[in-house]
Motif scaffolding. Structure first.
Motif, short mmCIF file in Angstrom:
data_model
loop_
_atom_site.label_atom_id
_atom_site.label_comp_id
_atom_site.label_asym_id
_atom_site.label_seq_id
_atom_site.Cartn_x
_atom_site.Cartn_y
_atom_site.Cartn_z
N TYR A 1 0.80 -1.14 0.12
CA TYR A 1 0.05 -0.09 -0.07
C TYR A 1 0.92 1.22 0.18
N ASP A 2 2.30 0.99 0.23
CA ASP A 2 3.04 2.32 0.27
C ASP A 2 4.06 2.23 -0.92
N ALA A 3 3.95 3.28 -1.83
CA ALA A 3 5.07 3.09 -2.96
C ALA A 3 6.43 3.24 -2.37
N SER A 4 6.73 3.93 -1.28
CA SER A 4 8.02 4.04 -0.86
C SER A 4 8.67 2.88 -0.06
N GLY A 5 9.35 2.10 -1.09
CA GLY A 5 10.17 1.10 -0.55
C GLY A 5 11.48 1.75 0.15
N PHE A 6 12.14 0.73 0.75
CA PHE A 6 13.32 1.37 1.56
C PHE A 6 14.25 1.95 0.62
N ALA A 7 14.42 1.54 -0.71
CA ALA A 7 15.45 2.12 -1.49
C ALA A 7 15.22 3.41 -1.62
N VAL A 8 13.64 4.08 -1.74
CA VAL A 8 13.42 5.36 -1.78
C VAL A 8 13.76 6.15 -0.56
N VAL A 9 13.69 5.43 0.44
CA VAL A 9 13.92 6.06 1.89
C VAL A 9 15.41 6.26 1.82
N LEU A 10 16.32 5.47 1.34
CA LEU A 10 17.79 5.43 1.33
C LEU A 10 18.08 6.54 0.42
N ARG A 11 17.38 6.75 -0.65
CA ARG A 11 17.90 7.58 -1.69
C ARG A 11 17.76 9.34 -1.15
N GLU A 12 16.42 9.36 -0.48
CA GLU A 12 15.89 10.68 -0.18
C GLU A 12 16.73 11.16 1.17
N CYS A 13 16.94 10.08 2.06
CA CYS A 13 17.40 10.60 3.60
C CYS A 13 18.77 9.72 3.76
N ARG A 14 19.68 9.72 2.71
CA ARG A 14 20.95 9.27 2.88
C ARG A 14 21.57 9.46 4.20
N GLY A 15 21.70 10.55 4.56
CA GLY A 15 22.21 11.03 5.67
C GLY A 15 21.95 10.53 7.07
N VAL A 16 20.71 10.06 7.15
CA VAL A 16 20.28 9.52 8.27
C VAL A 16 20.83 8.21 8.49
N PHE A 17 21.21 7.62 7.42
CA PHE A 17 21.82 6.12 7.75
C PHE A 17 23.28 6.13 7.43
N GLU A 18 23.99 7.41 7.29
CA GLU A 18 25.16 7.21 7.08
C GLU A 18 25.96 6.95 8.53
N GLY A 19 26.97 6.12 8.66
CA GLY A 19 27.68 5.96 10.03
C GLY A 19 26.80 4.98 10.84
N VAL A 20 25.73 4.58 10.50
CA VAL A 20 24.89 3.44 11.16
C VAL A 20 25.64 2.24 10.85
N GLY A 21 26.08 1.54 11.81
CA GLY A 21 26.68 0.15 11.51
C GLY A 21 25.98 -0.88 11.51
N SER A 22 24.82 -1.04 12.28
CA SER A 22 23.63 -1.92 12.23
C SER A 22 22.33 -1.47 12.50
N LEU A 23 21.38 -2.17 11.96
CA LEU A 23 20.11 -1.38 11.76
C LEU A 23 19.04 -2.78 11.91
N THR A 24 18.23 -2.71 13.21
CA THR A 24 17.09 -3.43 13.02
C THR A 24 15.95 -3.00 12.46
N ASP A 25 15.25 -3.58 11.43
CA ASP A 25 14.25 -3.04 10.50
C ASP A 25 12.84 -3.71 11.42
N CYS A 26 12.62 -3.22 12.22
CA CYS A 26 11.33 -3.86 13.41
C CYS A 26 10.17 -3.98 12.62
N GLY A 27 9.65 -5.29 12.39
CA GLY A 27 8.47 -5.31 11.79
C GLY A 27 8.60 -5.09 10.14
N GLY A 28 9.85 -5.69 9.71
CA GLY A 28 10.35 -5.40 8.53
C GLY A 28 9.23 -6.02 7.69
#
Ligand SMILES: C[S@@+](CC[C@H](N)C(=O)[O-])C[C@H]1O[C@@H](n2cnc3c(N)ncnc32)[C@H](O)[C@@H]1O
Length: 366
Positions: free
Chosen positions: A200-227
């Motif tokens: 139902y939401d067109a924004s896959g994670f790839a769109v989020v990464l493209r649009e908000c790159r800075g948020v994930f820079e330097g993040v060594g590990s990520l839990t995608d809760c309810g992925g």
């Protein structure tokens, strides 16, 4: 005598009814048009549903992105007697920006094109076309008789005595099951609901990464809760719920009990499903899973912040709030609502980083 004349010529003490502003003729004429629009605007999603059932977006896409009316009649195998009616359906869909058309042609020569909205409704292999997931299952589920019956029963639900927090959603009250349980009543519809929720939401994670790159820079590990993928607690069988492909570790579990530790925890399109109290509990588990702010610990929430946008985008946020009211005990939240939840869960600070269309990305710091 017009109301304004009455007020000028005599001076009785104003009664509450006299304080009700009576619209002018001009306002009344406008109100009539708006009332038609509001009363009949259900025809737009139903016309959209009809276009999907006929597979008009896919037919235009296959024709290279544009089709005349006679082309559509042929490619959809419709009787030619229906051409004038299809033209009227298309006019409504063009006026709603679902399709676009060339403006200066004779009726039969009008060329219909895909607009961004209809582009999201083109079916392809595994539902993916040019990197975009087709949203047709969501539109068909959201305009199904299950959802229409739910909203038709809203007045009954609202008049039913119940303690707060409520235990039955309008959907459950109308059908006796939650949307996830529709498959028990109607297996085909159950599959459609499941698929609709997935896409139902067109924004896959790839769109989020493209649009908000800075948020994930330097993040060594990520839990995608309810992925939702293989780590979904409902989909992973009893194999201790853990599997790793070397990069991603899939962990099954209940986020109310445990969130796998990581430098950052992401909750993408999750929180609107849950009540405020449940959100506080989920966030408290997330807080246990991350290090301090100084060590880069944060929770990343992607969800609607009501009021972050205006115009039709705000309307889509408000419609989404009523939509989740039908099917969940959650809600869409404005910034104050979010702040309350963050503080109750023991977080110290937050930053709304970026608008992602009608949604936002919020960083929440311990
Ligand atoms: C609306 S989907 C969001 C999926 C994904 N985050 C996305 O962005 O597309 C909600 C997900 O939460 C999962 N979920 C529901 N309850 C859960 C729980 N108690 N613990 C962990 N995951 C849960 C559901 O199975 C589903 O995959």
């Amino acid at each position: 005598m017009a109301a304004s004349d009455q007020q000028q010529s005599s001076s009785p003490a104003p009664t509450p009814t006299m304080l009700v502003p009576i619209p002018t003729d001009e306002e009344m004429l406008q109100a009539q048009a708006h009332l038609w629009r509001h009363t009949l605007s259900y025809l737009t999603p139903m016309a959209l549903r009809c276009a999907i059932n006929l597979r008009i977006p896919t037919a235009i896409h296959r024709a290279g992105g544009q089709s005349t009316l006679p082309d559509l009649i042929t490619s959809l195998s419709l009787p030619s007697s229906k051409l004038p009616f299809l033209r009227r359906l298309m006019r409504l869909l063009v006026s709603s920006n679902i399709f676009s058309q060339s403006s200066d042609s004779e009726e039969d020569e009008i060329v219909y094109r895909l607009a961004p909205i209809s582009f999201l409704l083109v079916d392809g292999d595994n539902n993916v076309v040019d990197g975009h997931i087709s949203q047709t299952p969501h539109v068909l589920a959201a305009t199904s008789r299950y959802c229409l019956d739910t909203v038709s029963g809203l007045a009954t639900w609202l008049t039913t005595e119940e303690e707060f927090p409520i235990s039955t959603t309008p959907f459950e009250s109308a059908h006796g099951v939650a949307p996830e349980g529709v498959g028990r009543l109607d297996p085909e519809m159950g599959r459609l609901f499941e698929e609709g929720l997935r896409v139902y939401d067109a924004s896959g994670f790839a769109v989020v990464l493209r649009e908000c790159r800075g948020v994930f820079e330097g993040v060594g590990s990520l839990t995608d809760c309810g992925g939702g993928g293989e780590g979904d607690r409902r989909r992973v069988p009893g194999d201790q719920g853990r599997r790793s492909d070397g990069v991603v570790e899939y962990v099954a579990g209940d986020m109310f009990e445990f969130v796998p530790p990581a430098q950052a925890v992401m909750l993408k399109l999750m929180m609107h499903h849950w009540s405020d109290d449940d959100c506080v509990k989920i966030l408290a588990q997330c807080k246990k899973a991350i290090p301090t702010r100084e060590e880069g610990g944060k929770v990343i929430i992607i969800d609607i912040v009501v009021g972050s946008v205006s115009g039709p985008m705000l309307e889509s946020q408000i419609l989404m709030d009523v939509a989740v009211m039908m099917v969940t005990k959650g809600r869409q939240r404005d910034e104050n609502d979010w702040r309350d939840i963050f503080m109750k869960a023991g977080f110290n600070d937050y930053k709304i980083v970026k608008k992602l269309g009608p949604r936002c990305l919020i960083e929440v710091y311990p």
